[in-house]
Design a protein around this motif. Structure first.
Motif, PDB file in Angstrom:
ATOM      1  N   LYS A 191       0.784  -1.545  -0.173  1.00 19.81           N
ATOM      2  CA  LYS A 191      -0.359  -0.284   0.122  1.00 19.81           C
ATOM      3  C   LYS A 191       0.951   1.238  -0.135  1.00 19.81           C
ATOM      4  O   LYS A 191       2.143   1.390   0.871  1.00 19.81           O
ATOM      5  CB  LYS A 191      -0.903   0.040   1.221  1.00 19.81           C
ATOM      6  N   LEU A 192       0.579   2.242  -0.808  1.00 20.21           N
ATOM      7  CA  LEU A 192       1.227   4.437  -0.829  1.00 20.21           C
ATOM      8  C   LEU A 192       0.712   4.331  -0.792  1.00 20.21           C
ATOM      9  O   LEU A 192      -0.627   4.984  -0.225  1.00 20.21           O
ATOM     10  CB  LEU A 192       1.341   3.957  -2.038  1.00 20.21           C
ATOM     11  N   LYS A 193       0.668   5.004   0.833  1.00 18.82           N
ATOM     12  CA  LYS A 193       0.701   6.562   1.236  1.00 18.82           C
ATOM     13  C   LYS A 193       1.362   7.093   1.347  1.00 18.82           C
ATOM     14  O   LYS A 193       2.537   7.332   1.621  1.00 18.82           O
ATOM     15  CB  LYS A 193       0.787   5.668   3.258  1.00 18.82           C
ATOM     16  N   PRO A 194       0.312   8.452   0.979  1.00 21.63           N
ATOM     17  CA  PRO A 194       1.057   9.839   1.321  1.00 21.63           C
ATOM     18  C   PRO A 194       1.732  10.408   2.253  1.00 21.63           C
ATOM     19  O   PRO A 194       1.607  10.076   3.760  1.00 21.63           O
ATOM     20  CB  PRO A 194       0.012  10.535   0.750  1.00 21.63           C
ATOM     21  N   ALA A 195       3.052  10.909   1.902  1.00 26.05           N
ATOM     22  CA  ALA A 195       3.707  11.865   3.155  1.00 26.05           C
ATOM     23  C   ALA A 195       3.655  12.881   2.787  1.00 26.05           C
ATOM     24  O   ALA A 195       2.724  13.775   1.862  1.00 26.05           O
ATOM     25  CB  ALA A 195       5.115  10.876   2.850  1.00 26.05           C
ATOM     26  N   PHE A 196       4.327  13.650   4.051  1.00 26.47           N
ATOM     27  CA  PHE A 196       4.247  15.172   3.992  1.00 26.47           C
ATOM     28  C   PHE A 196       5.154  16.260   3.713  1.00 26.47           C
ATOM     29  O   PHE A 196       5.908  15.554   4.310  1.00 26.47           O
ATOM     30  CB  PHE A 196       2.921  15.893   5.048  1.00 26.47           C
ATOM     31  N   PHE A 197       5.314  17.658   3.919  1.00 27.35           N
ATOM     32  CA  PHE A 197       6.693  18.018   4.288  1.00 27.35           C
ATOM     33  C   PHE A 197       6.144  19.712   4.676  1.00 27.35           C
ATOM     34  O   PHE A 197       5.033  19.869   4.676  1.00 27.35           O
ATOM     35  CB  PHE A 197       6.549  19.430   2.538  1.00 27.35           C
ATOM     36  N   SER A 198       7.341  19.535   5.323  1.00 30.37           N
ATOM     37  CA  SER A 198       6.995  20.837   6.882  1.00 30.37           C
ATOM     38  C   SER A 198       6.695  22.170   5.909  1.00 30.37           C
ATOM     39  O   SER A 198       6.866  22.094   5.101  1.00 30.37           O
ATOM     40  CB  SER A 198       8.303  21.220   7.455  1.00 30.37           C
ATOM     41  N   LYS A 199       6.385  23.439   6.725  1.00 33.40           N
ATOM     42  CA  LYS A 199       6.226  24.690   6.123  1.00 33.40           C
ATOM     43  C   LYS A 199       7.142  25.390   5.675  1.00 33.40           C
ATOM     44  O   LYS A 199       6.744  25.807   4.351  1.00 33.40           O
ATOM     45  CB  LYS A 199       5.441  25.988   7.573  1.00 33.40           C
TER      46      LYS A 199
ATOM     47  N   VAL B 129      10.720  14.774  10.022  1.00 34.39           N
ATOM     48  CA  VAL B 129      11.384  15.927  11.513  1.00 34.39           C
ATOM     49  C   VAL B 129       9.413  15.258  11.895  1.00 34.39           C
ATOM     50  O   VAL B 129      10.004  15.412  13.293  1.00 34.39           O
ATOM     51  CB  VAL B 129      10.734  17.078  11.345  1.00 34.39           C
ATOM     52  N   ILE B 130       8.917  14.264  11.671  1.00 32.63           N
ATOM     53  CA  ILE B 130       7.667  13.918  12.619  1.00 32.63           C
ATOM     54  C   ILE B 130       7.440  12.765  12.135  1.00 32.63           C
ATOM     55  O   ILE B 130       7.260  12.351  10.859  1.00 32.63           O
ATOM     56  CB  ILE B 130       5.794  15.041  12.159  1.00 32.63           C
ATOM     57  N   LYS B 131       6.735  11.884  12.929  1.00 34.03           N
ATOM     58  CA  LYS B 131       7.329  10.044  12.954  1.00 34.03           C
ATOM     59  C   LYS B 131       5.977   9.581  13.425  1.00 34.03           C
ATOM     60  O   LYS B 131       5.928   9.561  15.364  1.00 34.03           O
ATOM     61  CB  LYS B 131       8.301   9.078  12.540  1.00 34.03           C
ATOM     62  N   ASN B 132       4.524   9.366  12.775  1.00 38.96           N
ATOM     63  CA  ASN B 132       3.721   8.583  14.296  1.00 38.96           C
ATOM     64  C   ASN B 132       2.997   7.478  12.786  1.00 38.96           C
ATOM     65  O   ASN B 132       3.297   7.720  12.086  1.00 38.96           O
ATOM     66  CB  ASN B 132       3.043   9.335  14.397  1.00 38.96           C
ATOM     67  N   ASN B 133       2.382   6.905  14.170  1.00 36.30           N
ATOM     68  CA  ASN B 133       1.505   5.760  12.866  1.00 36.30           C
ATOM     69  C   ASN B 133       1.076   6.451  11.602  1.00 36.30           C
ATOM     70  O   ASN B 133       0.420   5.742  10.369  1.00 36.30           O
ATOM     71  CB  ASN B 133       0.815   4.818  13.691  1.00 36.30           C
ATOM     72  N   LYS B 134       0.062   7.739  11.634  1.00 32.29           N
ATOM     73  CA  LYS B 134      -0.941   8.082  10.967  1.00 32.29           C
ATOM     74  C   LYS B 134      -0.158   8.792  10.318  1.00 32.29           C
ATOM     75  O   LYS B 134      -0.841   9.552   9.167  1.00 32.29           O
ATOM     76  CB  LYS B 134      -1.806   8.735  11.272  1.00 32.29           C
ATOM     77  N   LYS B 135       0.776   9.738  10.291  1.00 26.53           N
ATOM     78  CA  LYS B 135       1.680  10.702   9.856  1.00 26.53           C
ATOM     79  C   LYS B 135       3.239  10.944   9.923  1.00 26.53           C
ATOM     80  O   LYS B 135       3.472  10.883  10.295  1.00 26.53           O
ATOM     81  CB  LYS B 135       0.879  12.438   9.880  1.00 26.53           C
ATOM     82  N   PHE B 136       3.806  11.010   8.237  1.00 25.64           N
ATOM     83  CA  PHE B 136       5.113  11.287   8.232  1.00 25.64           C
ATOM     84  C   PHE B 136       5.211  12.769   7.343  1.00 25.64           C
ATOM     85  O   PHE B 136       4.776  12.577   6.111  1.00 25.64           O
ATOM     86  CB  PHE B 136       5.974   9.982   7.766  1.00 25.64           C
ATOM     87  N   THR B 137       5.772  13.049   8.203  1.00 25.40           N
ATOM     88  CA  THR B 137       6.231  14.513   8.219  1.00 25.40           C
ATOM     89  C   THR B 137       7.807  14.936   7.754  1.00 25.40           C
ATOM     90  O   THR B 137       8.387  14.650   8.774  1.00 25.40           O
ATOM     91  CB  THR B 137       5.656  15.960   8.941  1.00 25.40           C
ATOM     92  N   PHE B 138       8.462  15.163   6.109  1.00 22.48           N
ATOM     93  CA  PHE B 138      10.028  15.403   6.058  1.00 22.48           C
ATOM     94  C   PHE B 138      10.186  17.157   5.672  1.00 22.48           C
ATOM     95  O   PHE B 138       8.946  17.930   5.517  1.00 22.48           O
ATOM     96  CB  PHE B 138      10.161  14.968   4.724  1.00 22.48           C
ATOM     97  N   ARG B 139      10.993  17.791   5.725  1.00 22.00           N
ATOM     98  CA  ARG B 139      11.876  18.511   5.655  1.00 22.00           C
ATOM     99  C   ARG B 139      12.742  18.839   4.670  1.00 22.00           C
ATOM    100  O   ARG B 139      13.920  18.263   4.737  1.00 22.00           O
ATOM    101  CB  ARG B 139      12.539  19.546   7.200  1.00 22.00           C
ATOM    102  N   CYS B 140      12.434  19.717   3.384  1.00 17.94           N
ATOM    103  CA  CYS B 140      12.889  19.229   2.005  1.00 17.94           C
ATOM    104  C   CYS B 140      13.974  20.898   2.197  1.00 17.94           C
ATOM    105  O   CYS B 140      13.360  21.771   2.260  1.00 17.94           O
ATOM    106  CB  CYS B 140      13.203  19.199   1.005  1.00 17.94           C
TER     107      CYS B 140
END
Length: 524
Positions: free
Chosen positions: A56-64, A113-124
């Protein structure tokens, strides 16, 4: 080595040739989907959740505060251990193809920068480069060397477009090998310096590279200018004293001829090479193990897994390293799957069952691999940009009935109609969806039968449309019969409005001037 096919996968069209995999603390993320990011995932980065043979592919997020990172295909990627706890693992991403089919010359650093079971957030963030900046390219490698308490980013090889002065309408997308320069980049200030080494005589791309402390090893590669894959094995030593770096190169024996291969690390000093190509028309089915000591490297052949018939017969394959000795790779589906993104995917575990896995995070060396084969700009079935298939009749694989068990049902090599001229010995692919079997379409007349799309004079657009639309198709011989059997569509009877009764109009009265005068006097 154990090979496992992935049975189900959601959004398979997102995994296309040129993708990269990033491993953050055991979590694997997909980067580099083909085309613009979908609205559901504007970052273009997805978590690969592989459980019970289902992906399964789950979307990840970027920080502001992150910059925009396009979904680059065929970039150079390597891991870098950061100096702070928040950046204990980050990835460097350089070059690659943008969704507009342009080449990037930018360098990005990405960390979680953020890692939990429901959301992964990266800083680029984009690293600003100055000095002798490497030109935009793809199919190259990036590594980090360590020497005397300092470290430097190293970029080698790759492929780029012709210079603007040489590009015309006919060769606008033609590519050439980059100059065989070695680029050193200061990770803190972004200062770039290029080095010309006499032993690196010609350009190369789609090679493999790994680093051990202050030593970089270059393995294989493909030269588009000469269309050769020499058994390259270069040792580039980079000393970082106070002042200018010292860069030297040595040519070692014991190399292998390979391009577009995938490399994964299985032990602290052991790597495994899988896949790639020996030549334009020959996949590399053997595997090799690399043993690296402080000043010694040895490449030996390793027993390959039991490849499936589909893998053996396909012309191209593509994939990336998942980390911890595991590789994800895909092959195009057969010609019955007319959808352009119909790929099959496998996982290959290069560690034997029962072996102790090494903690890759604490290892001194980091491996990097060049981008895998570029399968074109429109569909994943097109030929690799690393090479071009000639489809010479004499070079085509001979048909082996024992290896094609499913053809008894579809009969790819049947005579589908009176004018059918498809022959196993003379057949040449016509559609981009064809790989090593002719495209077929099912005629719904009677019990149904298969016919060749080429014999039916179907355009590629029509072929894809018919494969996606839920409609019946009738071949040239049965289309008239099918039309004759069709009954007229039932039409709704026209409603007739009842005619309205005619009413007699009152007679028109004429008022004379005398009557007008009389009436006026009555109201005075």
């Amino acid at each position: 080595m154990s090979l496992q096919m992935i049975q189900t996968i959601n959004n398979p069209s997102l995994i296309q040739p040129g993708f990269s995999l990033l491993n953050f603390d055991g979590k694997v993320f997909l980067f580099g989907q083909k085309g613009w990011p979908k609205r559901s995932c504007p970052t273009g980065v997805f978590l690969l959740d592989l459980k019970k043979n289902e992906l399964k592919l789950k979307p990840a997020f970027f920080s502001k505060e992150s910059c925009y990172l396009p979904p680059l295909r065929y970039p150079a990627i390597c891991a870098l251990k950061g100096s702070t706890e928040s950046e204990k693992c980050q990835y460097l991403i350089h070059g690659g193809k943008t969704p507009n089919n342009e080449l990037s010359d930018k360098l990005y650093a990405m960390n979680m920068v953020i890692k939990n079971n429901k959301k992964f957030t990266f800083r680029c963030v984009e690293k600003e480069l100055v000095g002798e900046v490497p030109e935009a390219r793809y199919g190259h490698t990036i590594n980090v060397v360590h020497s005397q308490g300092k470290h430097m980013i190293v970029i080698v090889g790759g492929r780029s477009y012709m210079s603007l002065g040489q590009r015309t309408t006919e060769n606008w997308n033609s590519v050439v090998d980059c100059m065989p320069h070695v680029y050193l980049i200061d990770p803190e200030f972004g200062c770039c310096t290029s080095y010309v080494l006499p032993d690196l005589q010609s350009g190369f791309s789609f090679h493999l590279s790994l680093v051990r402390n202050d030593t970089l090893y270059i393995i294989g590669g493909h030269s588009i200018e000469n269309n050769i894959r020499p058994p390259n094995l270069y040792q580039i030593k980079i000393d970082l004293p106070i002042g200018s770096p010292a860069v030297s190169c040595s040519v070692l024996s014991g190399g292998i001829s390979v391009s577009s291969a995938i490399m994964t690390q299985t032990r602290e000093k052991e790597f495994v090479i899988v896949g790639g190509y020996h030549s334009d028309n020959q996949k590399r089915m053997v595997c090799h193990t690399i043993h690296v000591e402080d000043n010694k490297i040895e490449i030996v052949e390793k027993e390959a897994p039991d490849w499936t018939p589909d893998i053996k017969h396909c012309k191209i394959w593509f994939g990336s390293d998942m980390g911890n000795g595991t590789i994800l790779f895909g092959i195009p589906g057969d010609s019955r799957q007319l959808i352009s993104d119909a790929n099959y995917f496998y996982t290959l575990r290069c560690q034997e069952v029962g072996e102790n896995e090494q903690d890759l995070e604490d290892m001194a060396q980091v491996c990097s691999q060049s981008s895998t084969e570029d399968a074109g700009d429109s569909t994943p079935f097109e030929d690799s940009e690393e090479f071009s298939f000639s489809f010479d009749v004499n070079a085509m694989d001979t048909y082996n009935e024992d290896n094609e068990e499913d053809e008894s049902e579809t009969g790819y090599w049947i005579t589908c109609s009176a004018g059918c001229d498809v022959n196993i010995n003379t057949w040449v692919p016509l559609y981009s969806t064809e790989l090593n079997k002719p495209a077929m379409i099912f005629c719904s007349n009677g019990d149904g039968h298969w016919v060749h799309a080429q014999c039916m004079d179907l355009s590629e657009d029509m072929l894809i449309h018919l494969s996606e639309a839920n409609i019946k198709y009738y071949c040239n011989e049965h289309v008239r019969l099918a039309r004759g059997l069709q009954t007229p569509k039932e039409t709704v009877p026209i409603k007739k409005q009842p005619m309205k009764a005619l009413h007699r109009k009152a007679p028109m009265r004429i008022i004379t001037p005398a009557k007008k005068s009389f009436i006026r006097k009555l109201f005075e």
